[in-house]
Write a protein that holds these residues in place. Structure first.
Motif, PDB file in Angstrom:
ATOM      1  N   GLU A   1       0.822  -1.207   0.000  1.00 59.40           N
ATOM      2  CA  GLU A   1       0.000   0.000   0.000  1.00 59.40           C
ATOM      3  C   GLU A   1       0.862   1.266   0.000  1.00 59.40           C
ATOM      4  O   GLU A   1       0.498   2.263  -0.612  1.00 59.40           O
ATOM      5  CB  GLU A   1      -0.918   0.005   1.218  1.00 59.40           C
ATOM      6  N   GLU A   2       1.998   1.214   0.688  1.00 58.80           N
ATOM      7  CA  GLU A   2       2.905   2.367   0.743  1.00 58.80           C
ATOM      8  C   GLU A   2       4.343   1.876   0.800  1.00 58.80           C
ATOM      9  O   GLU A   2       4.629   0.852   1.441  1.00 58.80           O
ATOM     10  CB  GLU A   2       2.641   3.239   1.983  1.00 58.80           C
ATOM     11  N   ILE A   3       5.245   2.611   0.142  1.00 59.10           N
ATOM     12  CA  ILE A   3       6.689   2.359   0.270  1.00 59.10           C
ATOM     13  C   ILE A   3       7.403   3.698   0.329  1.00 59.10           C
ATOM     14  O   ILE A   3       7.094   4.613  -0.445  1.00 59.10           O
ATOM     15  CB  ILE A   3       7.296   1.600  -0.933  1.00 59.10           C
TER      16      ILE A   3
ATOM     17  N   ASP B   1       9.044  12.482  -7.883  1.00 60.56           N
ATOM     18  CA  ASP B   1      10.125  11.563  -7.521  1.00 60.56           C
ATOM     19  C   ASP B   1      11.017  11.191  -8.698  1.00 60.56           C
ATOM     20  O   ASP B   1      10.537  10.899  -9.793  1.00 60.56           O
ATOM     21  CB  ASP B   1       9.534  10.283  -6.914  1.00 60.56           C
ATOM     22  N   ILE B   2      12.319  11.227  -8.441  1.00 63.53           N
ATOM     23  CA  ILE B   2      13.328  10.622  -9.313  1.00 63.53           C
ATOM     24  C   ILE B   2      13.983   9.563  -8.438  1.00 63.53           C
ATOM     25  O   ILE B   2      14.838   9.879  -7.599  1.00 63.53           O
ATOM     26  CB  ILE B   2      14.343  11.647  -9.825  1.00 63.53           C
TER      27      ILE B   2
ATOM     28  N   LYS C   1      14.355  11.362   0.875  1.00 61.70           N
ATOM     29  CA  LYS C   1      13.275  10.424   1.174  1.00 61.70           C
ATOM     30  C   LYS C   1      12.406  10.296  -0.065  1.00 61.70           C
ATOM     31  O   LYS C   1      11.852  11.291  -0.549  1.00 61.70           O
ATOM     32  CB  LYS C   1      12.436  10.889   2.364  1.00 61.70           C
ATOM     33  N   HIS C   2      12.333   9.080  -0.588  1.00 63.40           N
ATOM     34  CA  HIS C   2      11.494   8.799  -1.749  1.00 63.40           C
ATOM     35  C   HIS C   2      10.180   8.189  -1.267  1.00 63.40           C
ATOM     36  O   HIS C   2      10.189   7.166  -0.581  1.00 63.40           O
ATOM     37  CB  HIS C   2      12.180   7.796  -2.679  1.00 63.40           C
TER      38      HIS C   2
ATOM     39  N   GLY D   1       5.003   9.459  -7.651  1.00 63.67           N
ATOM     40  CA  GLY D   1       5.815   9.458  -6.438  1.00 63.67           C
ATOM     41  C   GLY D   1       6.297  10.869  -6.118  1.00 63.67           C
ATOM     42  O   GLY D   1       6.205  11.784  -6.942  1.00 63.67           O
ATOM     43  N   HIS D   2       6.777  11.038  -4.915  1.00 60.11           N
ATOM     44  CA  HIS D   2       7.299  12.332  -4.476  1.00 60.11           C
ATOM     45  C   HIS D   2       8.617  12.098  -3.746  1.00 60.11           C
ATOM     46  O   HIS D   2       8.873  11.014  -3.208  1.00 60.11           O
ATOM     47  CB  HIS D   2       6.318  13.029  -3.541  1.00 60.11           C
TER      48      HIS D   2
END
Length: 321
Positions: free
Chosen positions: A18-20, A273-274, A296-297, A303-304
């Motif tokens: 659900e989240e990473i 996110d990168i 922090k990815h 993504g952020h």
């Protein structure tokens, strides 16, 4: 989801994620991942000590690459408020160097890369690419402390004596040393969500005095070097160094120069996110070359990422500490 999570190289957990998030900083050796999983009948038993791998598709690529491999499940916790969820914390295998202590007597004439190879061998951590750090280190007696702190002392002495700054980093091929700011792909940060800039004199050093050792408590230590920076602009904010590893006047001046820092400028950036940007990488922000001190990815679609950035002079000063 463009990410893949595999437990023990056997169980694909991707559909249950659900989240990473994945985060790391220059102040720590290990990369940390936090995951939240939905608990279903398909979820295998998950326990600390199991291997875990997280892969993802880099920005602009069609192929997945490892983001955490080899990873190690470190902690598990479950909650149940109508639907059961499992939260995991995982690290790369350098966590063993952070959590283990030892005592060492190290001879003069070794390099930081030679010493890192020995630490890794004793802790059964495979070796990847280790460049020659070249700078010969002084004899060192390392009393009871973490292996990571020993590694940091060696890398700090290397930078103090004019060498490059290196960061240990775990990869699928083993433990590596990566030159800070030496990444081949330098991302230009655009489409930013938020940027915070901080400028401060807190922590500034405009003059450094390097002292030698004296065997007497009846007189002051001799002054080996006195190096001035921006004293006229910011006043005298003095730091004193007394380090037995500094053996010459040239080394004393180099160490003092690394400590000088006037106004400090840092940036906090939130952006799309990168996922391949790592702590220690160089990036560009509004034409400035900056170094990632922490990242922090928050993986996902979209993504952020949250980045802490600083200039090379501040990173070197903090690194040499």
């Amino acid at each position: 989801m463009s990410y893949e999570v595999v437990l023990a190289e056997k169980y694909d957990l991707t559909d249950l994620v659900e989240e990473i998030s994945i985060e790391e900083s220059l102040e720590e050796i290990a990369c940390r991942a936090s995951l939240q999983l939905a608990v279903t009948a398909d979820l295998p038993t998950v326990a600390p000590g199991q291997a875990i791998r997280i892969s993802g598709t880099p920005y602009g690529s069609a192929w997945k690459t490892d983001l955490l491999n080899p990873g190690l499940v470190w902690e598990c916790s479950s909650t149940n408020n109508g639907s059961k969820r499992l939260s995991l914390t995982a690290y790369d295998r350098t966590i063993y160097l952070a959590k283990s202590e030892d005592e060492r007597l190290l001879p003069a004439g070794q390099t930081a890369s030679q010493r890192l190879r020995a630490y890794a061998k004793d802790w059964s951590i495979p070796i990847g690419t280790l460049p020659d750090t070249r700078v010969l280190l002084a004899r060192s007696v390392k009393r009871s402390q973490s292996i990571f702190s020993m590694v940091q002392e060696d890398l700090r002495e290397t930078a103090d004596k004019g060498g490059d700054m290196y960061r240990p980093r775990m990869s699928a091929s083993g433990l590596e040393l990566v030159r800070i700011g030496g990444n081949s792909t330098i991302w230009e940060l655009e489409s930013l969500e938020e940027v915070t800039q901080l400028r401060t004199l807190e922590g500034a050093v405009t003059q450094v005095k390097v002292l030698g050792n004296t065997g007497s408590d009846k007189k002051l230590s001799p002054v080996v070097a006195l190096v001035k920076g921006e004293t006229e602009k910011y006043g005298t904010l003095q730091k004193v160094i007394q380090d037995c590893k500094i053996e010459t006047v040239a080394e004393a001046k180099e160490a003092a120069k690394n400590m000088l820092m006037g106004m400090q400028e840092t940036f906090t950036v939130t952006a799309p996110d990168i996922n391949t940007i790592r702590a220690g990488d160089k990036v560009r922000l509004n034409g400035l070359d900056l170094f990632v001190t922490s990242v922090k990815h928050r993986l996902g679609i979209p993504g952020h990422m949250e980045l802490e950035l600083a200039g090379e002079a501040k990173v070197r000063r903090d690194w040499c500490g």
